[in-house]
Design a protein around this motif. Sequence first.
Motif, PDB file in Angstrom:
ATOM      1  N   CYS A  28     -43.950  19.996 -45.300  1.00 26.45           N
ATOM      2  CA  CYS A  28     -45.372  20.316 -45.483  1.00 26.45           C
ATOM      3  C   CYS A  28     -46.207  19.636 -44.395  1.00 26.45           C
ATOM      4  O   CYS A  28     -47.032  20.265 -43.728  1.00 26.45           O
ATOM      5  CB  CYS A  28     -45.853  19.848 -46.855  1.00 26.45           C
TER       6      CYS A  28
ATOM      7  N   TYR B  90     -41.071  36.132 -54.464  1.00 29.77           N
ATOM      8  CA  TYR B  90     -42.526  35.940 -54.456  1.00 29.77           C
ATOM      9  C   TYR B  90     -43.202  36.317 -55.770  1.00 29.77           C
ATOM     10  O   TYR B  90     -44.171  35.696 -56.169  1.00 29.77           O
ATOM     11  CB  TYR B  90     -43.143  36.759 -53.312  1.00 29.77           C
ATOM     12  N   ALA B  95     -45.918  28.923 -56.413  1.00 24.86           N
ATOM     13  CA  ALA B  95     -46.466  28.509 -55.116  1.00 24.86           C
ATOM     14  C   ALA B  95     -47.134  29.698 -54.418  1.00 24.86           C
ATOM     15  O   ALA B  95     -48.175  29.552 -53.767  1.00 24.86           O
ATOM     16  CB  ALA B  95     -45.374  27.919 -54.231  1.00 24.86           C
ATOM     17  N   PHE B  96     -46.522  30.887 -54.577  1.00 27.19           N
ATOM     18  CA  PHE B  96     -47.097  32.073 -53.950  1.00 27.19           C
ATOM     19  C   PHE B  96     -48.373  32.510 -54.661  1.00 27.19           C
ATOM     20  O   PHE B  96     -49.347  32.934 -54.016  1.00 27.19           O
ATOM     21  CB  PHE B  96     -46.078  33.220 -53.946  1.00 27.19           C
ATOM     22  N   TRP B  98     -50.479  30.546 -56.273  1.00 24.80           N
ATOM     23  CA  TRP B  98     -51.505  29.585 -55.826  1.00 24.80           C
ATOM     24  C   TRP B  98     -51.989  29.920 -54.420  1.00 24.80           C
ATOM     25  O   TRP B  98     -53.166  29.847 -54.105  1.00 24.80           O
ATOM     26  CB  TRP B  98     -50.951  28.153 -55.856  1.00 24.80           C
ATOM     27  N   LYS B  99     -51.022  30.276 -53.568  1.00 25.67           N
ATOM     28  CA  LYS B  99     -51.365  30.594 -52.181  1.00 25.67           C
ATOM     29  C   LYS B  99     -52.334  31.775 -52.130  1.00 25.67           C
ATOM     30  O   LYS B  99     -53.357  31.724 -51.442  1.00 25.67           O
ATOM     31  CB  LYS B  99     -50.099  30.902 -51.380  1.00 25.67           C
ATOM     32  N   TRP B 145     -57.570  26.008 -46.281  1.00 19.81           N
ATOM     33  CA  TRP B 145     -56.510  26.561 -45.424  1.00 19.81           C
ATOM     34  C   TRP B 145     -55.330  25.610 -45.297  1.00 19.81           C
ATOM     35  O   TRP B 145     -54.176  26.038 -45.218  1.00 19.81           O
ATOM     36  CB  TRP B 145     -57.053  26.953 -44.044  1.00 19.81           C
ATOM     37  N   VAL B 148     -53.389  26.206 -48.307  1.00 21.39           N
ATOM     38  CA  VAL B 148     -52.660  27.475 -48.176  1.00 21.39           C
ATOM     39  C   VAL B 148     -51.341  27.235 -47.422  1.00 21.39           C
ATOM     40  O   VAL B 148     -50.281  27.728 -47.816  1.00 21.39           O
ATOM     41  CB  VAL B 148     -53.513  28.540 -47.441  1.00 21.39           C
ATOM     42  N   CYS B 151     -48.873  25.414 -49.744  1.00 24.12           N
ATOM     43  CA  CYS B 151     -48.278  26.334 -50.728  1.00 24.12           C
ATOM     44  C   CYS B 151     -47.224  27.218 -50.072  1.00 24.12           C
ATOM     45  O   CYS B 151     -46.160  27.465 -50.644  1.00 24.12           O
ATOM     46  CB  CYS B 151     -49.353  27.211 -51.365  1.00 24.12           C
ATOM     47  N   GLY B 152     -47.520  27.690 -48.875  1.00 25.70           N
ATOM     48  CA  GLY B 152     -46.578  28.538 -48.163  1.00 25.70           C
ATOM     49  C   GLY B 152     -45.295  27.794 -47.850  1.00 25.70           C
ATOM     50  O   GLY B 152     -44.191  28.299 -48.050  1.00 25.70           O
ATOM     51  N   LEU B 155     -43.031  27.365 -50.818  1.00 25.99           N
ATOM     52  CA  LEU B 155     -42.537  28.587 -51.456  1.00 25.99           C
ATOM     53  C   LEU B 155     -41.045  28.536 -51.807  1.00 25.99           C
ATOM     54  O   LEU B 155     -40.682  28.826 -52.953  1.00 25.99           O
ATOM     55  CB  LEU B 155     -42.800  29.790 -50.541  1.00 25.99           C
TER      56      LEU B 155
END
Lengths: 162, 164
Positions: A28, B90, B95-96, B98-99, B145, B148, B151-152, B155
Amino acid sequence: MNFLLWIERSWLGQFIASDTYAAPALLCFHAVGMGIVVGAIWMYNFRILGFSRRMSFTAFTNLKRVAWIGFFLNLASGVLLFTASASRLIVNLNFQLKMLFMVLGGLTVWWLARVVAQGSEREEPASFPMGVKAIAVVSALFWCAVIFTGRYIAYTLGPPNF
Amino acid sequence: MHSIYQFLGESWLSRQAQAIPDLFAISESLHFVGLSLLLGSLLVVDLRVLGVIRGVSYASVMVFIWLAVVGFAINVATGAIFIATEPSLYETNPAFQWKLALIAVAGVNAGWFMLREHKALADLPDDAPAPLSAKWSAGLSLSVWVLVILCGRLLPTFADVGGG
């Protein structure tokens, strides 16, 4: 190689390799740092190529500090991730190329910054010579290559050595 | 009622993804390229509004917002390839979800910024500070961002949660 295996078998290397959340958390940081470093450098490259010519290079003096924070974020997270699979990474072609492209990318940015600094003595140049613009393109491509080779490490890393 | 996941999973794109072995890895790399374009561009704009970048006019940094648009477009396209390749990764992934929610927040914030803050900022001289409401919007933009991106990146870690 013995030293690298020692790192991998150390408490830290074992922890990062085996813990459910250690590596994802480090990745991350690595992703955010990448966006900061590569993003800031690309904006610099674009500006040299003639993007937003009205914006003075003064803007980059403070952005440079932010970019360095991103760089050290990635140096730290990168070194920690390295400890989990040191002996496999050192022989991985994509890892080796990533390090090479980072050095080349860094050198091009350093060279561009020197050209820009020389210009600020007088008025800022309305446009840079073609040679300088070519280096800005090469610089952007080197950092693109850092991203690609970095991502491909995940697909080409060999099995653990123990 | 077909979901977008089913639609993409049965699409032409999905068949290409199965046929071209490297398409997923190349798309992932391009997704990082798009991410860097987006974040780099927002750093220039938002840090100017926040006052971290000084000595340049808001109007001159705002030109860089086009690179954020390009970066976002790259990531929508490559993102569609990911879903087409492996919809189950997905569809139920927290996580997706939330993203996507965070991208919606970022979108609303960007809309607010363009409609409510942009005009006043456009006339600001080089060194003038932005109004407080614009600073909040710029700070929210960068924070959301970054979330984002997190979260990505998380995943794969949360892919099997809720998937059964």
